[in-house]
Every structure is written in C-alpha cells, then in structure tokens.
Scaffold this motif. Structure first.
Motif, PDB file in Angstrom:
ATOM      1  N   THR A  89       0.809  -1.209   0.000  1.00  0.00           N
ATOM      2  CA  THR A  89       0.000   0.000   0.000  1.00  0.00           C
ATOM      3  C   THR A  89       0.842   1.258   0.000  1.00  0.00           C
ATOM      4  O   THR A  89       1.904   1.306   0.608  1.00  0.00           O
ATOM      5  CB  THR A  89      -0.997   0.004   1.190  1.00  0.00           C
ATOM      6  OG1 THR A  89      -1.869   1.117   1.082  1.00  0.00           O
ATOM      7  CG2 THR A  89      -0.289   0.010   2.528  1.00  0.00           C
ATOM      8  N   LEU A 141      -3.440   0.199  -3.629  1.00  0.00           N
ATOM      9  CA  LEU A 141      -3.438  -0.974  -2.763  1.00  0.00           C
ATOM     10  C   LEU A 141      -3.389  -2.220  -3.628  1.00  0.00           C
ATOM     11  O   LEU A 141      -4.175  -2.362  -4.549  1.00  0.00           O
ATOM     12  CB  LEU A 141      -4.714  -0.974  -1.910  1.00  0.00           C
ATOM     13  CG  LEU A 141      -4.937  -2.108  -0.946  1.00  0.00           C
ATOM     14  CD1 LEU A 141      -3.898  -2.088   0.168  1.00  0.00           C
ATOM     15  CD2 LEU A 141      -6.333  -2.005  -0.345  1.00  0.00           C
ATOM     16  N   ASN A 176      -4.924   0.500   6.428  1.00  0.00           N
ATOM     17  CA  ASN A 176      -5.148  -0.895   6.030  1.00  0.00           C
ATOM     18  C   ASN A 176      -4.680  -1.907   7.074  1.00  0.00           C
ATOM     19  O   ASN A 176      -4.612  -3.097   6.796  1.00  0.00           O
ATOM     20  CB  ASN A 176      -4.429  -1.153   4.697  1.00  0.00           C
ATOM     21  CG  ASN A 176      -5.080  -0.390   3.570  1.00  0.00           C
ATOM     22  OD1 ASN A 176      -6.172  -0.726   3.142  1.00  0.00           O
ATOM     23  ND2 ASN A 176      -4.427   0.662   3.104  1.00  0.00           N
ATOM     24  N   TYR A 187      -6.129  -5.477   7.911  1.00  0.00           N
ATOM     25  CA  TYR A 187      -5.849  -6.654   7.091  1.00  0.00           C
ATOM     26  C   TYR A 187      -4.791  -7.551   7.738  1.00  0.00           C
ATOM     27  O   TYR A 187      -4.710  -8.730   7.449  1.00  0.00           O
ATOM     28  CB  TYR A 187      -5.354  -6.247   5.704  1.00  0.00           C
ATOM     29  CG  TYR A 187      -6.450  -5.862   4.751  1.00  0.00           C
ATOM     30  CD1 TYR A 187      -7.194  -6.834   4.076  1.00  0.00           C
ATOM     31  CD2 TYR A 187      -6.744  -4.529   4.515  1.00  0.00           C
ATOM     32  CE1 TYR A 187      -8.195  -6.484   3.197  1.00  0.00           C
ATOM     33  CE2 TYR A 187      -7.742  -4.160   3.631  1.00  0.00           C
ATOM     34  CZ  TYR A 187      -8.472  -5.139   2.980  1.00  0.00           C
ATOM     35  OH  TYR A 187      -9.465  -4.791   2.112  1.00  0.00           O
TER      36      TYR A 187
END
Length: 190
Positions: A8, A49, A82, A85
C-alpha cells in the motif's frame, strides 16, 4: 499454505511496479500467484493498494481481512488505513515517510502524529526505515520501491529466486543497474 501480502502507498511511488516484479518472481519460482490492484485516483497521489496471494494453489486474489502475513507500506498513513488486514503476528515493512494523501490535502482526513507507534501496536513485527532517503543516497529517489521490494523478499525468505534476472527482464535497460543496487540495499535493511 497460502501467503497473503498487502502493498500500500500512494500514486507515483511505484507500488504497482513492485507488486508486478514480486508476482513475476513468485511465478518464476513455481508458485500459484493471484494479484489484485485498487487504484484510488492513483494518478493524483491517491491510494494504491495491491492484494497479492501465493502458494501451491490460490483461488482468490483478495486478502481476507485479518489474514495478511505482511503489509508493505510505502507511506505511513496508508499502512494505518489498512492495518486491519494484518493478522495478529503479521509483519509490517514500513517506509517511514509521510506524504499528504489526497484526503489530507483536501482536509477530509487528518494525519495522526503517532502513526508509526499506532502501527507498531498492531504489528507482530515491524521493520521500519526511510527507504526514500536510502534511494536518494543511490542518486534516484524513484528506486525506493525496489528498496522496499528487497526488504520484503528478505522478510519472506525468498532470496532463492533470481531477482537480478527479474529486474533485468522487466526494467528499462538504463535503470537496470541502479535497481539491482536498490534491491541489494533493501535486502540489507532487514
């Protein structure tokens, strides 16, 4: 067993190039690889991403929430956005630089002061360094992505793949040598 990676950053940092080189390298080693890209106004410094999964047999390109083995972050805020994740013992490879993404520039988002600390709380292991500065030392700040590629290859113990060959076959000729140097710098940072 399938390995899950998330790369990312923001548009213009070379996230997609690093993802593609990693995919080519993994495929050359005989892995089944699936990759999916998300571009959020990437031409205008928006979020980029990449979901990348590899193993003996992979059925979906999308990394499930909470199952990323590694997040490779080209920019701190994008990693923080993010971080859900990442699995509990997951690894974050972090370029410790801050770029004001489009959301911050527009005033929609605020850049937290303690981004690195927030990431560190969630990561099982954190490899944090300024890959941009390392690229500048090599004379080309654009090879920051290849430095990060080297760090993730080392973190994932994928040194057995012929990365020099991957770079030679997939980078413009005039940039091959500096990209090889950048890759080796990245390997040395982990």
């Amino acid at each position: 067993m399938t390995k899950n990676l998330l790369l990312t950053g923001i548009g213009g940092q070379g996230t997609i190039t690093a993802s593609k080189l990693l995919t080519i390298g993994l495929m050359s080693a005989g892995y089944d690889v699936k990759m999916s890209e998300v571009h959020g106004m990437s031409q205008r410094e928006g979020q980029v991403l990449t979901h990348l999964r590899y193993g003996e047999k992979v059925y979906s390109p999308v990394v499930p929430m909470g199952e990323a083995d590694i997040i490779m972050g080209f920019e701190e805020l994008e990693v923080l956005r993010n971080i859900d994740y990442l699995k509990p013992d997951g690894v974050v490879v972090l370029n410790t630089v801050r770029f004001n993404p489009i959301g911050v520039l527009s005033g929609k988002d605020k850049y937290p002061e303690n981004t690195k600390e927030l990431i560190e709380k969630r990561a099982g292991k954190l490899h944090a360094f300024n890959a941009t500065k390392e690229a500048e030392k090599l004379g080309n700040p654009k090879v920051m992505n290849i430095i990060l590629l080297g760090t993730i290859v080392k973190s994932m113990e994928l040194e057995h793949i012929d990365w020099d060959k991957i770079i030679e076959e997939n980078v413009k000729e005039k940039f091959i040598e500096i990209n090889k140097k950048a890759f080796r710098v990245g390997m040395g940072l982990v």
